[in-house]
Write an enzyme that holds these catalytic residues in place. Structure first.
Site, PDB file in Angstrom:
ATOM      1  N   ASN A  13       0.873  -1.182   0.000  1.00 10.53           N
ATOM      2  CA  ASN A  13       0.000   0.000   0.000  1.00 10.53           C
ATOM      3  C   ASN A  13       0.906   1.227   0.000  1.00 10.53           C
ATOM      4  O   ASN A  13       1.532   1.529   1.009  1.00 10.53           O
ATOM      5  CB  ASN A  13      -0.891  -0.061   1.254  1.00 10.53           C
ATOM      6  CG  ASN A  13      -1.705   1.202   1.463  1.00 10.53           C
ATOM      7  OD1 ASN A  13      -1.775   2.061   0.579  1.00 10.53           O
ATOM      8  ND2 ASN A  13      -2.323   1.315   2.626  1.00 10.53           N
ATOM      9  N   LYS A  15       0.068   4.269  -0.238  1.00 11.67           N
ATOM     10  CA  LYS A  15      -0.567   5.443   0.402  1.00 11.67           C
ATOM     11  C   LYS A  15      -0.365   6.700  -0.452  1.00 11.67           C
ATOM     12  O   LYS A  15      -0.365   6.606  -1.678  1.00 11.67           O
ATOM     13  CB  LYS A  15      -0.025   5.612   1.838  1.00 11.67           C
ATOM     14  CG  LYS A  15      -0.145   4.314   2.652  1.00 11.67           C
ATOM     15  CD  LYS A  15       0.041   4.502   4.119  1.00 11.67           C
ATOM     16  CE  LYS A  15      -0.143   3.164   4.822  1.00 11.67           C
ATOM     17  NZ  LYS A  15      -0.090   3.261   6.265  1.00 11.67           N
ATOM     18  N   HIS A  98      -9.550   0.911   4.858  1.00 14.04           N
ATOM     19  CA  HIS A  98      -8.282   1.087   5.581  1.00 14.04           C
ATOM     20  C   HIS A  98      -8.521   2.015   6.778  1.00 14.04           C
ATOM     21  O   HIS A  98      -9.300   2.962   6.689  1.00 14.04           O
ATOM     22  CB  HIS A  98      -7.221   1.675   4.640  1.00 14.04           C
ATOM     23  CG  HIS A  98      -5.852   1.661   5.240  1.00 14.04           C
ATOM     24  ND1 HIS A  98      -5.442   2.629   6.132  1.00 14.04           N
ATOM     25  CD2 HIS A  98      -4.822   0.789   5.119  1.00 14.04           C
ATOM     26  CE1 HIS A  98      -4.200   2.346   6.522  1.00 14.04           C
ATOM     27  NE2 HIS A  98      -3.807   1.239   5.920  1.00 14.04           N
ATOM     28  N   GLU A 100      -6.912   4.386   7.957  1.00 13.12           N
ATOM     29  CA  GLU A 100      -6.693   5.820   7.701  1.00 13.12           C
ATOM     30  C   GLU A 100      -7.920   6.441   7.035  1.00 13.12           C
ATOM     31  O   GLU A 100      -8.242   7.603   7.259  1.00 13.12           O
ATOM     32  CB  GLU A 100      -5.425   6.012   6.851  1.00 13.12           C
ATOM     33  CG  GLU A 100      -4.172   5.799   7.702  1.00 13.12           C
ATOM     34  CD  GLU A 100      -2.963   5.294   6.938  1.00 13.12           C
ATOM     35  OE1 GLU A 100      -2.927   5.380   5.698  1.00 13.12           O
ATOM     36  OE2 GLU A 100      -2.028   4.795   7.600  1.00 13.12           O
ATOM     37  N   GLU A 171      -5.384  -5.178  10.579  1.00 12.85           N
ATOM     38  CA  GLU A 171      -4.390  -4.145  10.808  1.00 12.85           C
ATOM     39  C   GLU A 171      -4.676  -3.424  12.124  1.00 12.85           C
ATOM     40  O   GLU A 171      -5.510  -2.498  12.165  1.00 12.85           O
ATOM     41  CB  GLU A 171      -4.423  -3.119   9.662  1.00 12.85           C
ATOM     42  CG  GLU A 171      -4.099  -3.728   8.321  1.00 12.85           C
ATOM     43  CD  GLU A 171      -3.510  -2.692   7.376  1.00 12.85           C
ATOM     44  OE1 GLU A 171      -2.408  -2.927   6.885  1.00 12.85           O
ATOM     45  OE2 GLU A 171      -4.133  -1.642   7.164  1.00 12.85           O
ATOM     46  N   GLY A 177       2.417   2.114  10.831  1.00 12.50           N
ATOM     47  CA  GLY A 177       3.341   3.229  10.674  1.00 12.50           C
ATOM     48  C   GLY A 177       4.019   3.648  11.973  1.00 12.50           C
ATOM     49  O   GLY A 177       4.641   4.699  12.050  1.00 12.50           O
ATOM     50  N   SER A 217       3.470  -2.313  10.283  1.00 13.17           N
ATOM     51  CA  SER A 217       4.920  -2.363  10.479  1.00 13.17           C
ATOM     52  C   SER A 217       5.541  -3.710  10.086  1.00 13.17           C
ATOM     53  O   SER A 217       6.451  -4.191  10.757  1.00 13.17           O
ATOM     54  CB  SER A 217       5.286  -1.994  11.921  1.00 13.17           C
ATOM     55  OG  SER A 217       4.825  -0.685  12.209  1.00 13.17           O
TER      56      SER A 217
HETATM   57  P1  PGA Z   1       2.853   0.179   7.667  1.00 13.26           P
HETATM   58  O1  PGA Z   1       1.380   0.375   7.044  1.00 13.26           O
HETATM   59  O2  PGA Z   1       3.409  -1.080   7.064  1.00 13.26           O
HETATM   60  O3  PGA Z   1       3.611   1.407   7.232  1.00 13.26           O
HETATM   61  O4  PGA Z   1       2.695   0.078   9.141  1.00 13.26           O
HETATM   62  C1  PGA Z   1       0.518  -0.715   6.864  1.00 13.26           C
HETATM   63  C2  PGA Z   1      -0.779  -0.252   6.271  1.00 13.26           C
HETATM   64  O5  PGA Z   1      -1.280   0.813   6.649  1.00 13.26           O
HETATM   65  O6  PGA Z   1      -1.357  -0.921   5.390  1.00 13.26           O
END
Ligand code: PGA
Length: 255
Positions: A13, A15, A98, A100, A171, A177, A217
């Protein structure tokens, strides 16, 4: 992971990162690295880079995904992208719900449900994201939060409609992140719970075949132990998917 029942999926992803040029460059590198890979690989670049990246990955082992979609086919919906437009340029997957998007852009269990329906109608594989926040985990609400997200997100679908298509991504919001990964025991516990939930709401066949990815992560140095958990069928990778080299070592987790 049980590869006889479920082919692993490693999804990136991107983003809101990468210009068209950067995205095309990373995709080109990745295609070279992944010429002979025995897992499914998907990348989800930002919308502006989807069409040019589609040209790069066409006919390769890298599939294309969108990070979001709107559920209408077309219309006066300024700023939105429809599933028709995504299929048209060669997208095979769509990340839906997601955290976010739930946190900053108002996605709800109801809109997530509508988006999953729209994705399925247009042969896009939904990567349906669920996960609890840190406060919810501390309050021991993890299972009830996930139960609600799964039940409402998948409301109204039959097992047949989801069979062979649905991908769930667990997640934990506190691990995205942040550099904090859930422990492998926490990951396995939740994945087993999600699989049993699919069995309860649908049936044993869907529970056995649905792919459940872990996200939060994931890095080259922790992917192997995560992928070794029996109910983990892949990873949804954010930050560590931005470099083709790093993402490639995640894709080759079994080496
Ligand atoms: P990250 O993000 O690997 O940077 O923690 C995962 C995600 O949001 O899909």
């Amino acid at each position: 992971m049980n590869p006889t029942l479920r082919k692993p999926l490693i999804a990136g992803n991107w983003k809101m990162y990468k210009t068209v040029r950067e995205a095309v460059e990373t995709a080109r590198e990745l295609v070279q690295f992944t010429a002979a890979v025995n897992v499914d690989v998907m990348i989800a670049p930002p919308f502006t880079a989807l069409a040019p990246v589609a040209e790069v990955v066409r006919g390769t082992s890298v599939a294309l995904g969108a990070q979001n979609l709107f559920w209408k086919n077309e219309g006066a919906y300024t700023g939105e992208i429809s599933p028709v437009m995504l299929s048209d340029i060669g997208c095979r997957y769509a990340i839906i719900g997601h955290s976010e998007r739930r946190q900053y852009f108002g996605d709800t269990d109801e809109s997530v449900n509508a988006k999953i329906r729209a994705a399925l109608q247009h042969q896009l594989i939904p990567v349906f994201c669920v996960g609890e926040t840190e406060t919810q985990r501390e309050a021991k609400e993890t299972f009830s939060v996930l139960d609600k997200q799964v039940t409402k997100g998948l409301e109204g679908f039959s097992s047949e409609a989801l069979s062979g298509l649905l991908v769930v991504a667990y997640e934990p919001v506190w691990a995205i992140g942040t550099g904090k990964t859930a422990t492998i025991d926490q990951v396995q516990e939740v994945h087993a719970f999600l699989r049993s939930l699919v069995e309860k709401r649908f049936d044993n066949l869907l529970a056995k075949t649905v792919r459940i990815l872990y996200g939060g992560s994931v890095k080259p140095d922790n992917v192997t132990e995560i992928m070794n958990m029996p109910d983990v069928d892949g990873a949804l990778v954010g930050g560590a998917s931005l470099s083709a080299k790093g993402f490639n070592s995640i894709i080759h987790f079994h080496h």
